[in-house]
Design a protein around this motif. Sequence first.
Motif, PDB file in Angstrom:
ATOM      1  N   ASP A 425     -12.278  30.480  -5.479  1.00  0.00           N
ATOM      2  CA  ASP A 425     -12.962  31.725  -4.897  1.00  0.00           C
ATOM      3  C   ASP A 425     -13.508  31.433  -3.356  1.00  0.00           C
ATOM      4  O   ASP A 425     -13.592  32.293  -2.772  1.00  0.00           O
ATOM      5  CB  ASP A 425     -14.191  31.860  -5.626  1.00  0.00           C
ATOM      6  N   GLU A 426     -13.549  30.298  -3.093  1.00  0.00           N
ATOM      7  CA  GLU A 426     -14.070  29.998  -1.651  1.00  0.00           C
ATOM      8  C   GLU A 426     -12.928  30.213  -0.383  1.00  0.00           C
ATOM      9  O   GLU A 426     -11.888  29.924  -0.798  1.00  0.00           O
ATOM     10  CB  GLU A 426     -14.373  28.457  -1.379  1.00  0.00           C
ATOM     11  N   PRO A 427     -13.421  30.819   0.408  1.00  0.00           N
ATOM     12  CA  PRO A 427     -12.155  31.514   1.362  1.00  0.00           C
ATOM     13  C   PRO A 427     -11.608  30.274   2.114  1.00  0.00           C
ATOM     14  O   PRO A 427     -12.366  29.589   2.701  1.00  0.00           O
ATOM     15  CB  PRO A 427     -13.007  32.419   2.181  1.00  0.00           C
ATOM     16  N   ILE A 428     -10.294  30.198   2.123  1.00  0.00           N
ATOM     17  CA  ILE A 428      -9.775  29.142   2.900  1.00  0.00           C
ATOM     18  C   ILE A 428     -10.395  27.743   2.834  1.00  0.00           C
ATOM     19  O   ILE A 428     -10.943  27.169   3.770  1.00  0.00           O
ATOM     20  CB  ILE A 428      -9.388  29.559   4.472  1.00  0.00           C
ATOM     21  N   GLY A 529     -21.737  32.855  -5.385  1.00  0.00           N
ATOM     22  CA  GLY A 529     -20.325  32.809  -4.994  1.00  0.00           C
ATOM     23  C   GLY A 529     -20.121  33.951  -4.146  1.00  0.00           C
ATOM     24  O   GLY A 529     -21.037  34.916  -3.877  1.00  0.00           O
ATOM     25  N   PRO A 530     -18.968  33.993  -3.477  1.00  0.00           N
ATOM     26  CA  PRO A 530     -18.852  34.930  -2.403  1.00  0.00           C
ATOM     27  C   PRO A 530     -18.533  36.283  -3.005  1.00  0.00           C
ATOM     28  O   PRO A 530     -18.019  36.421  -4.384  1.00  0.00           O
ATOM     29  CB  PRO A 530     -17.395  34.450  -1.962  1.00  0.00           C
ATOM     30  N   HIS A 531     -18.892  37.404  -2.398  1.00  0.00           N
ATOM     31  CA  HIS A 531     -18.653  38.833  -2.553  1.00  0.00           C
ATOM     32  C   HIS A 531     -16.824  39.038  -2.640  1.00  0.00           C
ATOM     33  O   HIS A 531     -16.195  37.999  -2.083  1.00  0.00           O
ATOM     34  CB  HIS A 531     -19.017  39.577  -1.673  1.00  0.00           C
ATOM     35  N   PRO A 532     -16.400  39.802  -3.260  1.00  0.00           N
ATOM     36  CA  PRO A 532     -14.863  39.956  -3.264  1.00  0.00           C
ATOM     37  C   PRO A 532     -14.413  40.190  -1.832  1.00  0.00           C
ATOM     38  O   PRO A 532     -13.294  39.432  -1.551  1.00  0.00           O
ATOM     39  CB  PRO A 532     -14.840  41.428  -4.067  1.00  0.00           C
ATOM     40  N   TRP A 533     -14.984  40.693  -0.689  1.00  0.00           N
ATOM     41  CA  TRP A 533     -14.529  40.864   0.432  1.00  0.00           C
ATOM     42  C   TRP A 533     -14.620  39.675   1.356  1.00  0.00           C
ATOM     43  O   TRP A 533     -14.288  39.833   2.367  1.00  0.00           O
ATOM     44  CB  TRP A 533     -15.417  42.113   1.207  1.00  0.00           C
TER      45      TRP A 533
END
Length: 545
Positions: A425-428, A529-533
């Motif tokens: 889920d973490e971006p990049i 955790g991150p939002h979908p966007w």
Amino acid sequence: MDLIPAPRRVHRFETDTHAWSYRLRPESRITAAQGAQGVARWLRAELSAATGFPFDARSPEDRRGGEALDIHLEFDPELRATHGREAYRLDVHEYGAHLRGGGRAGLFYAAQTFRQLFGPQVHRRAPLPGAEWAAPSVTIEDAPRFGWRGVLLDVARHFLPKADVLRFLDLMAVHKLNVLHLHLTDDQGWRIEIDRYPRLTGVGAWRERSMVGFRAADRRDDRPHGGFYSKDDLREIVAYAAERHITVVPEIDLPGHSRAAVAAYPELGNTDVVDTSALGVWTDWGVDPHVLNVSDATLRFFENVLAEVLEVFPSEFVHLGGDECPKEQWKASPAAQARIAELGLAGEDELQSWFIRHFDRWLAERGRRLIGWDEILEGGLAPGAAVSSWRGYEGGIAAAKAGHDVVMCPEQHVYLDHRQAPGDDEPIPVGYVRTLEDVYRFEPVPPELDDAAAAHVLGTQANLWTEFMTGARDIDYRAFPRLAAFAEVAWSDLPRDPAERPYEDFERRMATHYRRLDALGVEYRPPGGPHPWQRRPGVLGRPID
């Protein structure tokens, strides 16, 4: 009261049946003693924006019962003598508040703490209906642990528009951070206008495209990317920072990480080894092999660059990088080898040391100090230079023991571009997993240092490298909430043993601080955790186990 960073001493005036408080109201005033008017103007503007009240000035002599009416700001020479310019004392009672600082910075931090007492809504830019503004009656005495409480903002990899830099300075100020290390040049872009060499921005500020994610994905965004700051833009940034008691330290990276400069002026490269005439600004991340040559002409070129940098930035320190300088071109270059022989150097490491020492002397002659990444220790370091220890504690330990000043910023602990949790889920996802708790348990002074060496640790810095951050929303996500934990590490008097730190108390206070960040418009990573966007599915990172 959920203050972040936590102050040293707090005494709240309350009993089992009653808690006293001070309420802001339309007739509330802000007064200032001589020299304190600047901080008073700032506080008046911030409180007026949130409440809609004018907070007009009133004579400091206007008193009731011997106590200052409403909100009064002044300097305290005794506080300065005992605890320094950044120390403050804040007294809030039913009739108002008394803010005292050891200097302007301390008074500003008193004002920041005072603002937090009124709850998260006070950080909004316009009044909301039905809001009440009450601060508890309290005495707070506070001073920072470190004098250097910094953040590196990399605007070379991805350019950040001026308005976003000013916003970031406001966020730093909320957290009592006081050094913005502005990384202005690298292989992927040159971001500072230099009048004498217009191609540095005319060519060097723009790249044809950018790598998306890590190299192994072989993925590109074919939009041209770039931008630069005019000198007036940077003067504005410096002045805006100074009003918030933040020093801006510029970084001009050399002799490595210099491809953007070589693309603009090919004669700066090792032309006896490679044809630099067709080089463009680098479109990959990482370390480019094209480094500066070591000719007298190149030394004069960067002396001229730095002369213009010093006109814009009044900071004591100037950062000259000195990191990740590949030596292959120097090894193959007859000119570089001739320079090594001429100077009687042992090899390419000492050649880099000679290069850095030249600019250390040049800066010292102009009343400035060089600071560089810990690679500048290789081959010997000039006596007055300071070290940013990024590859771990080792460089900082060696530098401090040798009598050099140090800023601790080890990538294993405070590189906030590194991922905040395991999983997809973490971006990049890049680097180490460093959670909010991990950052809170970071200790800048390693136990290997005795008291004399530890005194050379100027402070600490969190670094935000922007290969994987294309704008302010990405920076918000990577920086926050971890920058709040880092701010407490840099400011507060926490136990030196990370295991003894009261993380549960910090986590409890963060429940309120998230609401402050909401009011400030910060798009932080939520605890769950991150939002979908905020995710970047399918974009390859480089996690380190």
